[in-house]
Design an enzyme around this catalytic site. Sequence first.
Site, PDB file in Angstrom:
ATOM      1  N   ASP A  78       0.869  -1.164   0.000  1.00  0.00           N
ATOM      2  CA  ASP A  78       0.000   0.000   0.000  1.00  0.00           C
ATOM      3  C   ASP A  78       0.922   1.234   0.000  1.00  0.00           C
ATOM      4  O   ASP A  78       2.149   1.133   0.122  1.00  0.00           O
ATOM      5  CB  ASP A  78      -0.971  -0.010   1.191  1.00  0.00           C
ATOM      6  CG  ASP A  78      -2.213   0.851   0.904  1.00  0.00           C
ATOM      7  OD1 ASP A  78      -2.176   1.674  -0.039  1.00  0.00           O
ATOM      8  OD2 ASP A  78      -3.217   0.719   1.624  1.00  0.00           O
TER       9      ASP A  78
HETATM   10  C1  NOJ Z   1      -4.168   3.815   0.010  1.00  0.00           C
HETATM   11  C2  NOJ Z   1      -5.306   2.858   0.198  1.00  0.00           C
HETATM   12  O1  NOJ Z   1      -5.193   2.225   1.454  1.00  0.00           O
HETATM   13  C3  NOJ Z   1      -5.386   1.798  -0.877  1.00  0.00           C
HETATM   14  O2  NOJ Z   1      -6.565   1.054  -0.705  1.00  0.00           O
HETATM   15  C4  NOJ Z   1      -5.331   2.415  -2.234  1.00  0.00           C
HETATM   16  O3  NOJ Z   1      -5.450   1.426  -3.219  1.00  0.00           O
HETATM   17  C5  NOJ Z   1      -4.022   3.182  -2.364  1.00  0.00           C
HETATM   18  N1  NOJ Z   1      -3.977   4.220  -1.374  1.00  0.00           N
HETATM   19  C6  NOJ Z   1      -3.838   3.793  -3.754  1.00  0.00           C
HETATM   20  O4  NOJ Z   1      -4.717   4.813  -3.959  1.00  0.00           O
END
Ligand code: NOJ
Length: 744
Positions: free
Chosen positions: A289
């Site tokens: 993430d």
């Molecule tokens: C953070 C989020 O937790 C995740 O779900 C997401 O896919 C990413 N950012 C990218 O935007």
Amino acid sequence: MQSIKSLSTTVIVLLCCLTGLLAQPYRPSAAINARVETLLSKMTLEEKIGQLTLYTTDWGSTGPTIREGYKDDIRKGACGNLFNSHSTAFVRELQKVAVEETRLKIPLLFGFDVIHGYKTIFPIPLGEAASWDLEAIEKSARVASTEASAAGLNWTFAPMVDISRDPRWGRVMEGAGEDPYLGSRIAEARVKGIQGKKLGDPDAMLACVKHFAGYGAPMGGRDYNTVDMSEKYFREFYLPPYQAAINAGAATVMTSFNDYDGIPASGSKFLLDQILRKEWGFEGFVVTDYTSINEMVMHGVVANDKEAGELALNAGVDMDMQGGIYQAYLKKSLQEGKVTQAQIDEAVRRVLRLKFELGLFEDPYKFCNAEREKNTLLAPAHRAAAREVARKSIVLLKNDQEVLPLKPSQKIALIGPLADNKTELIGNWNGAGNFNDCVSLKEGLSGANMQYAKGCELDGADRSGFQEALRIAGQSDIIVVAVGEKANISGEATSKTQINLPGVQEELVLELCKTGKPVVVVLMNGRPVVIPGIAEKANAILETWWLGTEAGNAIADVLWGKYNPSGKLPMSFPRSEGQIPVFYNEKSTGRPFDPNSKWTSKYIDESNSPQWPFGYGLSYTSFAYTTPKASVETATTRGIPSGKQVKVWVSVTVSNTGKVAGEEVVQLYIRDLVGSTTRPVKALKGFRKIMLQPGESREVRFDLTADDLSFYRSDNTFGMEPGEFDIMVGGSSNDVKSVRIRVN
Ligand code: NOJ
């Protein structure tokens, strides 16, 4: 039975094939592997690390955009993947840099959070889960993927399959609720919808199962917080949907921000290597993430960024999202012997395979056809599908004196801050959706004999609109009041301690209830809400979540009875925040609730039961269930491999006892009465959504599998134990009839 920990991948894969339960985990072909090896042999270390690097463009992000100049990075081969860039024109422009200005011309992956639609917005995932309609959910993901792939994208950061029992956690809106069985079936449906018939088709994207693992269980419901629980509990209640998604073929996995058992997920060999790759046989790639490698420094398990990168690669992370750690340090770590060339090569292989699989080397612009983009986005068929899924997602929570459906002769007072609103209807994580494309509730009801007043805002203390609302209420036969949340108070980083309706909305509804006119409350929200006053006083309540582009039409269909509501809650709605977490599949405890004994498990100021439980939802008709019958009283399971049917099935007859046709979700729950570890009082193990005409009866049969009766036993193995089981069937987790069977 062998310990889970020692089961080899081969055995598991074999078992899975035998059972037929595992659809098809992603497996690269020999031809693709050969192409990858040829390419890999030509790559420099820098180019390899570039393939393990993912940066956001400046179009949008969910964290600090710590890197600029991504175009230069692409040119140098230092960035092999991008996210937050979409539309054929922009994607083409960036892809051109990769395939025309780099040495090896390796095309980029383009990722984006396509969570519940790209341009045509479907209900938020929690809402769709309430449909319990796997075909509809798959269709929704298919449409989203069809649109997003027509807009240049080839990778979506979905599905989010994190189980959560805590509505304080704002991200519950992105998941399928509290139950691992329902969550698993929905995870499969979403993966199938996203990836389509096969990767390589022009309308198929890579799915990314997230957030691995346990992200939905942060302490106190506070986003990004610590997750800790026993491994048995973790495996039983939290891991199944991730595995189901892998088994359905999900090509990629995203790590979670949280730690589990003291190790941040992006540095957890246990999660990424042991469980994901060795036990489940995952052969796609793992992405972190957003900056979660870097965050391991703040977690306090490494002293600096370089060590964080080493921990991540050694644990099994292939691609670094936005952190720039691999790009900055991996070369040095290799020189120092902290990571190996073989590890880097293996990670690169996993990424390249999927680029080949998508057909990007044959045609790097295959997702960049402007004509297709124009004809696909918001296509009438997509809007029709969105309306269909939206109406299936609505849950009728209350309908006293059958005030719903509305009658055409009735004079309606349409009230509330969400009655004539479009901005909130597409919810959070709304892709490239535009709220102007939405149908508001007022528009959906157009043509009705209706007056409208806003009444109040979505938040704040201004009551000046109450008077006008009460005035039109006084002139009406029935009041429809739309209240709820702003879309931006659910989703990432929106944990709350109070999950009631913000501002003076509940007060407005209660004032309207005092008029004595029938009050229908239309809720629009992203998480279970606490509304004790409304639950008691309103005559009818419809939970409509955020339904997307066709929201107003879908709600109107239900209000008029053109569609008979069939949704069931995927997550319990608490009576008060102090009950959280409140969920149906709890353990019995040694002192189960007894109203006549002080010394049992309960609150002294609140009931144990939620306001509305998991699986609950009414219809405009009524259904009657017979007591379930089991095919045998005693079943034998010896020698039957995991997942195979035990020789017992359970059947019930469900009848539509009302006046209109309706769909019912027939739910099957199991309780193992005595186990070597404590068992939940109820666990969902099957469901069927059936349509019945008035007066029609249908027998519904569930064949039980060995897995349905299995659990993580005291010696940490997964399997059954002989003994007695209660098999319960009904239309809600709190309304079941039961038969007892014995398994030898
Ligand atoms: C953070 C989020 O937790 C995740 O779900 C997401 O896919 C990413 N950012 C990218 O935007």
